[in-house]
Design an enzyme around this catalytic site. Structure first.
Site, mmCIF file in Angstrom:
data_model
loop_
_atom_site.group_PDB
_atom_site.id
_atom_site.type_symbol
_atom_site.label_atom_id
_atom_site.label_comp_id
_atom_site.label_asym_id
_atom_site.label_seq_id
_atom_site.Cartn_x
_atom_site.Cartn_y
_atom_site.Cartn_z
ATOM 1 N N ASP A 1 3.879 -68.874 -61.727
ATOM 2 C CA ASP A 1 2.568 -69.245 -62.274
ATOM 3 C C ASP A 1 2.196 -68.397 -63.482
ATOM 4 O OD1 ASP A 1 0.274 -70.796 -62.329
ATOM 5 O OD2 ASP A 1 -0.839 -69.478 -60.976
ATOM 6 N N ASN B 1 0.184 -81.212 -59.320
ATOM 7 C CA ASN B 1 0.256 -81.009 -60.774
ATOM 8 C C ASN B 1 0.175 -82.320 -61.577
ATOM 9 O OD1 ASN B 1 2.440 -78.098 -60.511
ATOM 10 N ND2 ASN B 1 0.243 -78.154 -60.886
HETATM 11 C C1 IPE Z 1 1.339 -73.680 -58.376
HETATM 12 O O1 IPE Z 1 0.679 -73.336 -59.546
HETATM 13 C C2 IPE Z 1 2.393 -74.716 -58.638
HETATM 14 C C3 IPE Z 1 3.538 -74.267 -59.415
HETATM 15 C C4 IPE Z 1 3.790 -73.060 -59.843
HETATM 16 C C5 IPE Z 1 4.504 -75.285 -59.693
HETATM 17 P P1 IPE Z 1 -0.677 -74.037 -59.976
HETATM 18 O O2 IPE Z 1 -1.056 -73.435 -61.269
HETATM 19 O O3 IPE Z 1 -0.542 -75.500 -59.929
HETATM 20 O O4 IPE Z 1 -1.665 -73.579 -58.805
HETATM 21 P P2 IPE Z 1 -3.257 -73.572 -58.753
HETATM 22 O O5 IPE Z 1 -3.741 -74.901 -59.265
HETATM 23 O O6 IPE Z 1 -3.723 -72.450 -59.633
HETATM 24 O O7 IPE Z 1 -3.591 -73.309 -57.313
HETATM 25 C C1 IPE Z 2 2.978 -72.658 -63.820
HETATM 26 O O1 IPE Z 2 2.194 -72.228 -64.876
HETATM 27 C C2 IPE Z 2 3.830 -73.854 -64.160
HETATM 28 C C3 IPE Z 2 3.399 -75.106 -63.517
HETATM 29 C C4 IPE Z 2 2.473 -75.243 -62.608
HETATM 30 C C5 IPE Z 2 4.095 -76.317 -63.931
HETATM 31 P P1 IPE Z 2 0.793 -72.898 -65.159
HETATM 32 O O2 IPE Z 2 0.987 -74.063 -66.058
HETATM 33 O O3 IPE Z 2 0.058 -73.189 -63.892
HETATM 34 O O4 IPE Z 2 0.057 -71.739 -65.950
HETATM 35 P P2 IPE Z 2 -1.452 -71.285 -65.805
HETATM 36 O O5 IPE Z 2 -1.660 -70.941 -64.360
HETATM 37 O O6 IPE Z 2 -2.298 -72.439 -66.238
HETATM 38 O O7 IPE Z 2 -1.554 -70.104 -66.695
HETATM 39 MG MG MG Z 3 -1.235 -72.134 -62.743
#
Ligand code: IPE
Ligand code: IPE
Ligand code: MG
Length: 259
Positions: free
Chosen positions: A33, A81
């Site tokens: 993340d 997502n």
């Molecule tokens: C969790 O991250 C999913 C992945 C890393 C693929 P998210 O960014 O989607 O999680 P939330 O929305 O902050 O809980």
């Molecule tokens: C994790 O990084 C990757 C996916 C969930 C695909 P994020 O895209 O959630 O990055 P932040 O949390 O918005 O910084």
């Molecule tokens: Mg995220």
């Protein structure tokens, strides 16, 4: 979600456990993340963070190989997502396809077996074909198993498994009394993997976000503020050090656990 699970990959027996006394986690599971925030902090588009995130995944795979980790599971796209802006989802789909195309030879070189969990069909035919091919090509590799969670959710996994078991009961292939923790566990998409020993989440959030809900029951948890594209050898060593210092008790008292 209303979609049927794809045929499950390798329904073989789970490798026999013991993690007892092991200083290196046998299975590491990671919520990668912080890609978006990494990019935004640099005045770049979020997708640049995802691009860098792939490099981090490659780096961690090789660090795990060197450390003696046998299973690495990466959460790449959650079943939630899809709620993101369509351009970001489209970019992530394209990135998935190009990564599959580019990484396969590296997986082969390093004897890494690729496993996918989650319903990847919504990513389209091209992704589906590449995944099928990559899984076949790497099937006999034995150095490490790299599992990528794509359109994965812990609740999805449990729901699919329950439906599969209910169907088997309806068709009289089993009865309700045959269902125990082991049958449920083996019916999950991770049926061929041991439960994770170490869970790592980057990006500062202290939550599971619907990752491996059942499988993480006794996993050691490690959270870091470091954003995924910045996660490197130093952070991984911190996680391994923290793991070494944990005492896994599984409900017993500290005195009962000798290692
Ligand atoms: C969790 O991250 C999913 C992945 C890393 C693929 P998210 O960014 O989607 O999680 P939330 O929305 O902050 O809980
Ligand atoms: C994790 O990084 C990757 C996916 C969930 C695909 P994020 O895209 O959630 O990055 P932040 O949390 O918005 O910084
Ligand atoms: Mg995220």
């Amino acid at each position: 979600m209303g979609v049927k699970a794809p045929p499950r990959f390798d329904r073989g027996e789970k490798p026999s456990d013991p993690t007892k006394g092991r200083l290196v986690p046998r299975h590491v599971a990671v919520v990668m993340d912080g890609n978006g925030r990494w990019a935004q902090a640099r005045g770049k588009a979020r997708i640049q963070g995802h691009r860098r995130g792939v490099e981090t995944a490659r780096r961690l795979t090789s660090l795990c190989g060197r450390a003696g980790v046998e299973y690495l599971t990466l959460f790449a796209f959650s079943s939630e997502n899809w709620k993101r802006p369509p351009e970001e989802v489209r970019f992530l789909t394209r990135l998935l396809i190009s990564s599959l195309e580019n990484e396969i030879s590296r997986l082969q070189e390093n004897q890494i077996r690729l496993n996918i969990i989650g319903d990847f069909r919504p990513f389209g035919n091209k992704a589906e074909e590449l995944i099928t091919r990559a899984r076949e090509q790497t099937f006999s590799n034995t150095a490490m198993t790299l599992t990528i969670a794509l359109n994965y959710g812990g609740r999805w996994d449990l729901t699919e498994a329950v439906r599969e078991l209910a169907t088997a009961c309806e068709e009289r292939r089993m009865t309700a009394s045959d269902i125990d923790e082991s049958t449920l566990s083996q019916t999950l998409s991770t049926g061929n993997l041991p439960d994770p020993d170490l869970f790592i989440r980057t990006g500062g959030e202290i939550r599971l976000s619907n990752f491996l809900l059942w499988q993480l029951a006794y996993t050691e948890l490690f959270f870091t503020d470091s954003l995924w594209p910045d996660f490197g050898e130093k952070h991984f060593e911190q996680a391994l050090d923290a793991y070494k210092r944990r005492q896994r008790r599984y409900g017993q008292t500290g005195d009962q656990v000798t290692t």
